[in-house]
Design a protein around this motif. Sequence first.
Motif, mmCIF file in Angstrom:
data_model
loop_
_atom_site.group_PDB
_atom_site.id
_atom_site.type_symbol
_atom_site.label_atom_id
_atom_site.label_comp_id
_atom_site.label_asym_id
_atom_site.label_seq_id
_atom_site.Cartn_x
_atom_site.Cartn_y
_atom_site.Cartn_z
ATOM 1 N N VAL A 99 -0.855 -2.514 -11.902
ATOM 2 C CA VAL A 99 -1.587 -1.851 -12.992
ATOM 3 C C VAL A 99 -1.369 -0.338 -12.987
ATOM 4 C CG1 VAL A 99 -3.305 -3.669 -13.275
ATOM 5 C CG2 VAL A 99 -3.786 -1.835 -11.688
ATOM 6 N N ASN A 100 -0.165 0.066 -12.598
ATOM 7 C CA ASN A 100 0.227 1.477 -12.665
ATOM 8 C C ASN A 100 -0.722 2.393 -11.890
ATOM 9 O OD1 ASN A 100 2.199 3.245 -13.548
ATOM 10 N ND2 ASN A 100 1.058 3.855 -15.364
ATOM 11 N N ASN A 101 -1.102 1.959 -10.681
ATOM 12 C CA ASN A 101 -2.016 2.753 -9.868
ATOM 13 C C ASN A 101 -1.365 4.068 -9.451
ATOM 14 O OD1 ASN A 101 -4.144 0.786 -9.624
ATOM 15 N ND2 ASN A 101 -2.781 -0.373 -8.288
ATOM 16 N N VAL A 102 -2.107 5.157 -9.559
ATOM 17 C CA VAL A 102 -1.631 6.469 -9.120
ATOM 18 C C VAL A 102 -2.760 7.172 -8.377
ATOM 19 C CG1 VAL A 102 -0.728 8.718 -9.778
ATOM 20 C CG2 VAL A 102 -0.042 6.689 -11.073
ATOM 21 N N ARG A 103 -2.481 7.565 -7.137
ATOM 22 C CA ARG A 103 -3.382 8.446 -6.389
ATOM 23 C C ARG A 103 -2.802 9.852 -6.446
ATOM 24 N NH1 ARG A 103 -4.087 7.226 -0.520
ATOM 25 N NH2 ARG A 103 -5.859 8.634 -0.790
ATOM 26 N N ARG A 104 -3.548 10.800 -6.963
ATOM 27 C CA ARG A 104 -3.096 12.183 -7.042
ATOM 28 C C ARG A 104 -3.732 12.974 -5.904
ATOM 29 N NH1 ARG A 104 -3.251 10.375 -12.286
ATOM 30 N NH2 ARG A 104 -1.431 10.933 -13.574
ATOM 31 N N ILE A 105 -2.880 13.519 -5.042
ATOM 32 C CA ILE A 105 -3.344 14.324 -3.913
ATOM 33 C C ILE A 105 -3.061 15.785 -4.253
ATOM 34 C CG2 ILE A 105 -3.323 14.558 -1.420
ATOM 35 C CD1 ILE A 105 -3.764 11.631 -2.498
ATOM 36 N N PRO A 119 -18.475 8.223 -9.087
ATOM 37 C CA PRO A 119 -17.571 7.301 -8.396
ATOM 38 C C PRO A 119 -16.331 6.970 -9.225
ATOM 39 C CG PRO A 119 -19.847 6.554 -8.246
ATOM 40 C CD PRO A 119 -19.829 7.659 -9.254
ATOM 41 N N LEU A 120 -15.190 6.914 -8.540
ATOM 42 C CA LEU A 120 -13.914 6.607 -9.169
ATOM 43 C C LEU A 120 -13.207 5.514 -8.378
ATOM 44 C CD1 LEU A 120 -12.785 10.319 -9.617
ATOM 45 C CD2 LEU A 120 -13.555 8.808 -11.456
ATOM 46 N N TYR A 121 -12.326 4.759 -9.049
ATOM 47 C CA TYR A 121 -11.601 3.689 -8.368
ATOM 48 C C TYR A 121 -10.843 4.211 -7.152
ATOM 49 C CZ TYR A 121 -12.370 0.638 -12.423
ATOM 50 O OH TYR A 121 -12.942 -0.117 -13.415
ATOM 51 N N TYR A 122 -10.184 5.357 -7.306
ATOM 52 C CA TYR A 122 -9.373 5.904 -6.226
ATOM 53 C C TYR A 122 -9.929 7.202 -5.686
ATOM 54 C CZ TYR A 122 -6.337 2.189 -7.630
ATOM 55 O OH TYR A 122 -5.858 0.943 -7.913
ATOM 56 N N GLY A 123 -11.123 7.561 -6.119
ATOM 57 C CA GLY A 123 -11.771 8.737 -5.597
ATOM 58 C C GLY A 123 -11.077 10.025 -6.016
ATOM 59 N N ASP A 124 -11.498 11.117 -5.404
ATOM 60 C CA ASP A 124 -10.878 12.422 -5.608
ATOM 61 C C ASP A 124 -10.248 12.841 -4.286
ATOM 62 O OD1 ASP A 124 -10.751 14.964 -7.456
ATOM 63 O OD2 ASP A 124 -11.303 15.689 -5.457
ATOM 64 N N SER A 125 -8.964 13.218 -4.321
ATOM 65 C CA SER A 125 -8.224 13.512 -3.095
ATOM 66 C C SER A 125 -7.646 14.914 -3.124
ATOM 67 C CB SER A 125 -7.094 12.497 -2.885
ATOM 68 O OG SER A 125 -7.602 11.184 -2.726
ATOM 69 N N GLN A 135 -10.371 -10.727 -12.029
ATOM 70 C CA GLN A 135 -10.599 -10.234 -13.386
ATOM 71 C C GLN A 135 -9.635 -9.106 -13.757
ATOM 72 O OE1 GLN A 135 -12.653 -11.931 -15.267
ATOM 73 N NE2 GLN A 135 -13.163 -13.223 -13.509
ATOM 74 N N CYS A 136 -8.548 -8.999 -13.005
ATOM 75 C CA CYS A 136 -7.499 -8.005 -13.263
ATOM 76 C C CYS A 136 -7.992 -6.577 -13.104
ATOM 77 C CB CYS A 136 -6.882 -8.202 -14.653
ATOM 78 S SG CYS A 136 -5.949 -9.724 -14.810
ATOM 79 N N GLY A 137 -8.970 -6.353 -12.265
ATOM 80 C CA GLY A 137 -9.443 -5.004 -12.016
ATOM 81 C C GLY A 137 -8.553 -4.288 -11.020
ATOM 82 N N PRO A 138 -8.574 -2.950 -11.003
ATOM 83 C CA PRO A 138 -7.801 -2.191 -10.017
ATOM 84 C C PRO A 138 -8.310 -2.497 -8.606
ATOM 85 C CG PRO A 138 -8.644 -0.761 -11.763
ATOM 86 C CD PRO A 138 -9.332 -2.063 -11.910
ATOM 87 N N PRO A 139 -7.428 -2.536 -7.619
ATOM 88 C CA PRO A 139 -7.886 -2.787 -6.252
ATOM 89 C C PRO A 139 -8.772 -1.674 -5.715
ATOM 90 C CG PRO A 139 -5.567 -2.181 -6.268
ATOM 91 C CD PRO A 139 -5.969 -2.388 -7.683
ATOM 92 N N GLY A 140 -8.574 -0.439 -6.221
ATOM 93 C CA GLY A 140 -9.345 0.677 -5.691
ATOM 94 C C GLY A 140 -8.826 1.114 -4.331
ATOM 95 N N PHE A 141 -9.462 2.146 -3.805
ATOM 96 C CA PHE A 141 -9.081 2.679 -2.494
ATOM 97 C C PHE A 141 -10.262 2.525 -1.553
ATOM 98 C CE2 PHE A 141 -8.662 6.060 0.635
ATOM 99 C CZ PHE A 141 -7.359 5.866 1.053
ATOM 100 N N PRO A 142 -10.046 2.138 -0.295
ATOM 101 C CA PRO A 142 -8.774 2.100 0.451
ATOM 102 C C PRO A 142 -7.987 0.793 0.358
ATOM 103 C CG PRO A 142 -10.569 1.715 1.965
ATOM 104 C CD PRO A 142 -11.207 1.985 0.623
ATOM 105 N N ARG A 143 -8.475 -0.176 -0.432
ATOM 106 C CA ARG A 143 -7.734 -1.433 -0.540
ATOM 107 C C ARG A 143 -6.307 -1.193 -1.031
ATOM 108 N NH1 ARG A 143 -10.202 -6.873 -3.419
ATOM 109 N NH2 ARG A 143 -8.625 -8.338 -2.680
ATOM 110 N N TRP A 144 -6.107 -0.113 -1.760
ATOM 111 C CA TRP A 144 -4.770 0.251 -2.219
ATOM 112 C C TRP A 144 -3.778 0.303 -1.064
ATOM 113 C CZ3 TRP A 144 -1.538 4.210 -0.938
ATOM 114 C CH2 TRP A 144 -0.461 4.484 -1.795
#
Length: 300
Positions: free
Chosen positions: A154-160, A175-181, A122-131
């Motif tokens: 889909v222009n995924n960005v993890r901000r650390i 909850p977030l697709y890539y969480g908080d890092s 369904q074209c959803g973001p893979p999320g983390f840790p699948r990223w």
Amino acid sequence: MKLFKKLAVLVILATVPATVFAQGGRQSPDEFRRMLDVGLKHRTASELYEALKTDAHGGKQSPPYDQLPDWSGLWTAAGGNSFFDPGPGGIMPKLKPAVAAVLKQGAELAAKGIEYDENLSQCGPPGFPRWLVIPFLREFIVRPEQTWLTSETVNNVRRIYTDGRSHPAPEERYPLYYGDSIGFWDGPKLVIHTNQLMTRSMGRQQPSQSDQMETVEIWQKVRAGVIEADVWIYDPALYLEPWYLKRTYNQLPNPTKSVRIQYWNCNENPNNEVYKTPDGSTNYKDLTFTNKNDSKEPTR
């Protein structure tokens, strides 16, 4: 992704010797066990992160540019096992019985050519840790106050965040697709703690992680053209004890700088409109196949 760009990347990859993209320095069973034990010594990811911070004497927050490693360029994932496969030497993750049952059922369906991905189909973001394991190009942008780990998908960005901030207060988390890092620098190593992760599929025909999942990562450039990430996963809904894995990323040769990151989204291609068939397979919408045996795509 446009066709000409796909072809350009394929041509570059085809001209690179296989040894460049091999996971050089594969872990021995003893090394894998040593790294796994690092996680097993700590009850939670937060405890492991704080222990690593203590070992680094607090680590460096917002270090000056001249103390940051050079992670510039384009990078590709070098493969690796799933989050549930055995490690070197056949060391197995300890899974909840229900999780093992889901994996067994998924393997049985895949053997019959039945696969569907509720998320990616369904074209959803893979999320983390699948990223960590998705293909497509990546860029790692290193700044003193934060590092961006990006992917073309889909222009995924993890901000650390490495400016000394903590995670949001518990009452402000969701909850977030890539969480908080958040993270710190231990010399050339970037140490990361991630929480606030969303319930997502861990892979095709694989169990879903829970919103209790937290992770710790150590990223470092081990030699020219190779970045490795040591990853510890804590999720009491999946694992009876923490699990560890290593991921490797290789720099893409790009001497002419003709290949670059571009936004890519599967919604751009109408052929990606798919649905789940009654038997659990994937089929495309509004397409007519000339051969009845080609009426469904079994593996994607």
